[in-house]
Design a protein around this motif. Structure first.
Motif, PDB file in Angstrom:
ATOM      1  N   ARG A 388       0.837  -1.219   0.000  1.00 16.11           N
ATOM      2  CA  ARG A 388       0.000   0.000   0.000  1.00 16.11           C
ATOM      3  C   ARG A 388       0.858   1.249   0.000  1.00 16.11           C
ATOM      4  O   ARG A 388       0.514   2.246  -0.643  1.00 16.11           O
ATOM      5  N   VAL A 389       1.998   1.229   0.701  1.00 14.96           N
ATOM      6  CA  VAL A 389       2.897   2.380   0.659  1.00 14.96           C
ATOM      7  C   VAL A 389       3.427   2.577  -0.759  1.00 14.96           C
ATOM      8  O   VAL A 389       3.536   3.714  -1.258  1.00 14.96           O
ATOM      9  N   THR A 390       3.738   1.478  -1.436  1.00 14.43           N
ATOM     10  CA  THR A 390       4.220   1.575  -2.808  1.00 14.43           C
ATOM     11  C   THR A 390       3.150   2.148  -3.724  1.00 14.43           C
ATOM     12  O   THR A 390       3.426   3.008  -4.570  1.00 14.43           O
ATOM     13  N   MET A 391       1.914   1.695  -3.551  1.00 17.57           N
ATOM     14  CA  MET A 391       0.816   2.241  -4.353  1.00 17.57           C
ATOM     15  C   MET A 391       0.597   3.719  -4.065  1.00 17.57           C
ATOM     16  O   MET A 391       0.277   4.499  -4.963  1.00 17.57           O
ATOM     17  N   LEU A 392       0.793   4.109  -2.799  1.00 14.88           N
ATOM     18  CA  LEU A 392       0.674   5.534  -2.456  1.00 14.88           C
ATOM     19  C   LEU A 392       1.680   6.357  -3.252  1.00 14.88           C
ATOM     20  O   LEU A 392       1.337   7.411  -3.816  1.00 14.88           O
ATOM     21  N   LEU A 393       2.926   5.875  -3.311  1.00 13.70           N
ATOM     22  CA  LEU A 393       3.947   6.602  -4.069  1.00 13.70           C
ATOM     23  C   LEU A 393       3.614   6.610  -5.558  1.00 13.70           C
ATOM     24  O   LEU A 393       3.845   7.610  -6.252  1.00 13.70           O
ATOM     25  N   ARG A 394       3.063   5.500  -6.047  1.00 14.50           N
ATOM     26  CA  ARG A 394       2.708   5.450  -7.460  1.00 14.50           C
ATOM     27  C   ARG A 394       1.589   6.443  -7.780  1.00 14.50           C
ATOM     28  O   ARG A 394       1.631   7.152  -8.786  1.00 14.50           O
ATOM     29  N   GLU A 395       0.576   6.490  -6.924  1.00 14.53           N
ATOM     30  CA  GLU A 395      -0.540   7.418  -7.139  1.00 14.53           C
ATOM     31  C   GLU A 395      -0.072   8.862  -7.036  1.00 14.53           C
ATOM     32  O   GLU A 395      -0.487   9.726  -7.830  1.00 14.53           O
ATOM     33  N   LEU A 396       0.809   9.138  -6.069  1.00 11.51           N
ATOM     34  CA  LEU A 396       1.314  10.498  -5.919  1.00 11.51           C
ATOM     35  C   LEU A 396       2.207  10.878  -7.107  1.00 11.51           C
ATOM     36  O   LEU A 396       2.170  12.029  -7.571  1.00 11.51           O
ATOM     37  N   ALA A 397       3.001   9.935  -7.583  1.00  8.17           N
ATOM     38  CA  ALA A 397       3.856  10.216  -8.743  1.00  8.17           C
ATOM     39  C   ALA A 397       3.019  10.603  -9.954  1.00  8.17           C
ATOM     40  O   ALA A 397       3.401  11.477 -10.743  1.00  8.17           O
ATOM     41  N   TRP A 398       1.871   9.970 -10.117  1.00 13.09           N
ATOM     42  CA  TRP A 398       1.011  10.258 -11.267  1.00 13.09           C
ATOM     43  C   TRP A 398       0.422  11.666 -11.189  1.00 13.09           C
ATOM     44  O   TRP A 398       0.192  12.309 -12.207  1.00 13.09           O
ATOM     45  N   HIS A 399       0.187  12.154  -9.981  1.00  8.95           N
ATOM     46  CA  HIS A 399      -0.434  13.466  -9.800  1.00  8.95           C
ATOM     47  C   HIS A 399       0.585  14.583  -9.581  1.00  8.95           C
ATOM     48  O   HIS A 399       0.191  15.746  -9.481  1.00  8.95           O
ATOM     49  N   SER A 400       1.864  14.251  -9.491  1.00 11.51           N
ATOM     50  CA  SER A 400       2.881  15.243  -9.173  1.00 11.51           C
ATOM     51  C   SER A 400       3.352  15.963 -10.428  1.00 11.51           C
ATOM     52  O   SER A 400       3.343  15.405 -11.534  1.00 11.51           O
ATOM     53  N   GLY A 401       3.815  17.183 -10.222  1.00 15.41           N
ATOM     54  CA  GLY A 401       4.442  17.939 -11.294  1.00 15.41           C
ATOM     55  C   GLY A 401       5.927  17.651 -11.368  1.00 15.41           C
ATOM     56  O   GLY A 401       6.492  16.994 -10.484  1.00 15.41           O
ATOM     57  N   PRO A 402       6.595  18.141 -12.412  1.00 16.02           N
ATOM     58  CA  PRO A 402       8.033  17.858 -12.571  1.00 16.02           C
ATOM     59  C   PRO A 402       8.859  18.281 -11.371  1.00 16.02           C
ATOM     60  O   PRO A 402       9.829  17.600 -11.015  1.00 16.02           O
ATOM     61  N   GLU A 403       8.506  19.404 -10.735  1.00 13.33           N
ATOM     62  CA  GLU A 403       9.302  19.883  -9.609  1.00 13.33           C
ATOM     63  C   GLU A 403       9.072  19.076  -8.340  1.00 13.33           C
ATOM     64  O   GLU A 403       9.828  19.202  -7.376  1.00 13.33           O
ATOM     65  N   GLN A 404       8.027  18.237  -8.327  1.00 11.47           N
ATOM     66  CA  GLN A 404       7.704  17.456  -7.131  1.00 11.47           C
ATOM     67  C   GLN A 404       8.187  16.015  -7.219  1.00 11.47           C
ATOM     68  O   GLN A 404       8.267  15.330  -6.208  1.00 11.47           O
ATOM     69  N   ARG A 405       8.513  15.553  -8.422  1.00 13.27           N
ATOM     70  CA  ARG A 405       8.859  14.138  -8.607  1.00 13.27           C
ATOM     71  C   ARG A 405      10.150  13.720  -7.900  1.00 13.27           C
ATOM     72  O   ARG A 405      10.251  12.571  -7.468  1.00 13.27           O
ATOM     73  N   PRO A 406      11.161  14.580  -7.744  1.00  8.55           N
ATOM     74  CA  PRO A 406      12.335  14.153  -6.971  1.00  8.55           C
ATOM     75  C   PRO A 406      11.998  13.734  -5.547  1.00  8.55           C
ATOM     76  O   PRO A 406      12.656  12.844  -4.981  1.00  8.55           O
ATOM     77  N   VAL A 407      10.995  14.370  -4.960  1.00  9.76           N
ATOM     78  CA  VAL A 407      10.583  13.998  -3.605  1.00  9.76           C
ATOM     79  C   VAL A 407      10.040  12.573  -3.594  1.00  9.76           C
ATOM     80  O   VAL A 407      10.371  11.763  -2.716  1.00  9.76           O
ATOM     81  N   VAL A 408       9.202  12.239  -4.592  1.00 10.18           N
ATOM     82  CA  VAL A 408       8.657  10.887  -4.677  1.00 10.18           C
ATOM     83  C   VAL A 408       9.773   9.882  -4.949  1.00 10.18           C
ATOM     84  O   VAL A 408       9.802   8.790  -4.381  1.00 10.18           O
ATOM     85  N   ALA A 409      10.710  10.262  -5.825  1.00  9.18           N
ATOM     86  CA  ALA A 409      11.824   9.363  -6.156  1.00  9.18           C
ATOM     87  C   ALA A 409      12.678   9.072  -4.920  1.00  9.18           C
ATOM     88  O   ALA A 409      13.171   7.947  -4.745  1.00  9.18           O
ATOM     89  N   GLU A 410      12.860  10.063  -4.075  1.00  8.40           N
ATOM     90  CA  GLU A 410      13.645   9.858  -2.855  1.00  8.40           C
ATOM     91  C   GLU A 410      12.985   8.834  -1.937  1.00  8.40           C
ATOM     92  O   GLU A 410      13.642   7.931  -1.403  1.00  8.40           O
TER      93      GLU A 410
END
Length: 452
Positions: A388-410
């Motif tokens: 579920r944590v992984t799915m959370l990151l996947r869902e957030l990655a889909w809704h994030s903008g380019p400037e926010q994706r490094p946070v998800v990647a971390e």
């Protein structure tokens, strides 16, 4: 934002205001209606008299005494059930969920009706006279009839209250209420559009003046920053010809005398002594602290509550990963909504359009850290929680903008490390690894669907 919204929120989370209002109205009705009974006397139409109380003074006293005695017992039962519910929510889920129960209008209205009926019956009882009192007998028919109707309403309210309470203590209902309240706060405080500049959602404003002339600002009292009086702070900055930066978000713990912000003179020169003193005093009054966190201006409070439920559910004493997964689902929905809003610092401008006050907001990195880190720490050994944590990151990655994706990647890198270090079933490890790969694909703008 001034003291008004904060005061309303404080009253909304108290159990006493509505019942107190009900008691006062009951006293007024208990005094006024018997006087109306005296005035109209025998002038009540026959068609209406049929529906009014028709007993004598002794019967009226018996009815009112029975109503008063039964309603105070029912009120005690209702209050006891409410206390038990609060204790259950505090011990099993989170102490921060008590606000959700305290501000429940249904509970407040039920207590108000019971106490009002009890008070009204006692107040009317004092006006009933028998021949033994040495005065002409008097039975306030309208008043006793109203007491009977209030008792019927109280019976129905008790049945409805028990049904409402059984639904309220369900964890799904509590998580939904927290989600709705957090979403309302987000919609009210944060603009919809993401900032156009890269890093705008997480960037801090640059110092507009020389650090050597900066003036440290602090709160007047210790506690949690509940609200910032924006009008008062802007007026203080304009009067001092300053630029004020408050670098603590609502919800932060402030200690009196410890810097919570800084101010620079717009001209770059040091502040005169009187200006320094006034600016410090007015800023301290504008930073309103409370003993507990409130959702008035705190967009992270809902995530804090959801994370508390998730971590409590993952504790060995509770061991309820399903509840933790439900809480993470609500956290994911909130994070996706936050990612699509402008989380950059709020800037207040004067009449000429010059920035005078900068109020820091929680960044997406801080919000994601709040929602994920503790569940990942305490639930790292459970494959379902990791999924579920992984799915959370996947869902957030889909809704994030380019400037926010490094946070998800971390956080994805930290998740991969947790998967690699845990003793998992080989099948679970392969499934989690594939799911983690799908997060990377979502960061690149691709959402792959598993084959049936």
């Amino acid at each position: 934002m001034g003291a008004g919204p904060l005061t309303r929120d404080t009253l909304r989370t108290q159990l006493w205001p509505l019942p107190t209002l009900g008691v006062l109205l009951a006293v007024a009705a208990g005094v006024g209606l018997p006087r109306l009974d005296m005035r109209i006397g025998h002038h009540v139409p026959q068609s209406l008299t049929t529906y009014l109380f028709g007993g004598g003074p002794a019967a009226a006293r018996t009815v009112l005494e029975a109503i008063a005695g039964s309603l105070i017992s029912v009120t005690a039962l209702t209050f006891s059930l409410t206390v038990v519910t609060l204790q259950l929510a505090s011990s099993q889920f989170s102490p921060r969920l008590l606000r959700t129960f305290n501000q429940d209008r249904y509970v407040q209205a039920t207590l108000a009706l019971f106490l009002a009926t009890f008070t009204y019956a006692l107040t009317v009882l004092r006006t009933v006279r028998t021949e033994a009192d040495g005065q002409p007998p008097f039975v306030p028919q309208l008043s006793v009839t109203l007491a009977f109707l209030l008792t019927l309403a109280s019976v129905f309210a008790l049945v409805a209250f028990l049904s409402h309470l059984a639904r309220k203590i369900r964890v799904e209902t509590m998580l939904r209420d927290v989600h709705v309240a957090a979403d309302d706060t987000l919609r009210r405080l944060v603009p919809e559009a993401r900032p156009a500049i890269p890093g705008g959602a997480a960037g801090a404003p640059e110092a507009p003046g020389d650090a050597r002339t900066a003036l440290s600002l602090s709160a007047g009292t210790s506690g949690f920053l509940a609200a910032v009086d924006e009008k008062a702070l802007l007026a203080a900055a304009i009067e001092a010809d300053a630029v004020v930066l408050i670098d603590r978000c609502p919800g932060s713990s402030l200690i009196a005398g410890t810097p919570a912000g800084v101010a620079w003179s717009r001209t770059g020169t040091p502040f005169p002594p009187d200006t320094r003193r006034l600016l410090i005093e007015r800023t301290a009054r504008a930073l309103r602290t409370t003993p507990e966190r409130t959702p008035d201006q705190d967009i992270s409070f809902g995530l804090r509550q959801l994370t508390d439920v998730a971590t409590r559910a993952l504790s060995p004493g509770v061991n309820d990963p399903t509840t933790a997964i439900h809480a993470l689902s609500h956290s994911s929905a909130l994070l996706c909504a936050m990612a699509q809003r402008d989380l950059s610092p709020r800037r207040l401008r004067d009449d000429r359009g010059r920035v005078r006050v900068v109020l820091r907001r929680a960044t997406l990195a801080e919000l994601l850290h709040l929602a994920v880190d503790q569940p990942l720490h305490y639930g790292a050994a459970d494959a379902a929680v990791l999924s579920r944590v992984t799915m959370l990151l996947r869902e957030l990655a889909w809704h994030s903008g380019p400037e926010q994706r490094p946070v998800v990647a971390e956080h994805l890198a930290r998740l991969r490390s947790a998967i690699a270090t845990q003793e998992l079933h080989p099948g679970d490890r392969i499934r989690l690894t594939d799911l983690a790969d799908s997060v990377g694909q979502a960061l690149d703008g691709h959402w792959t669907t598993a084959a049936p």
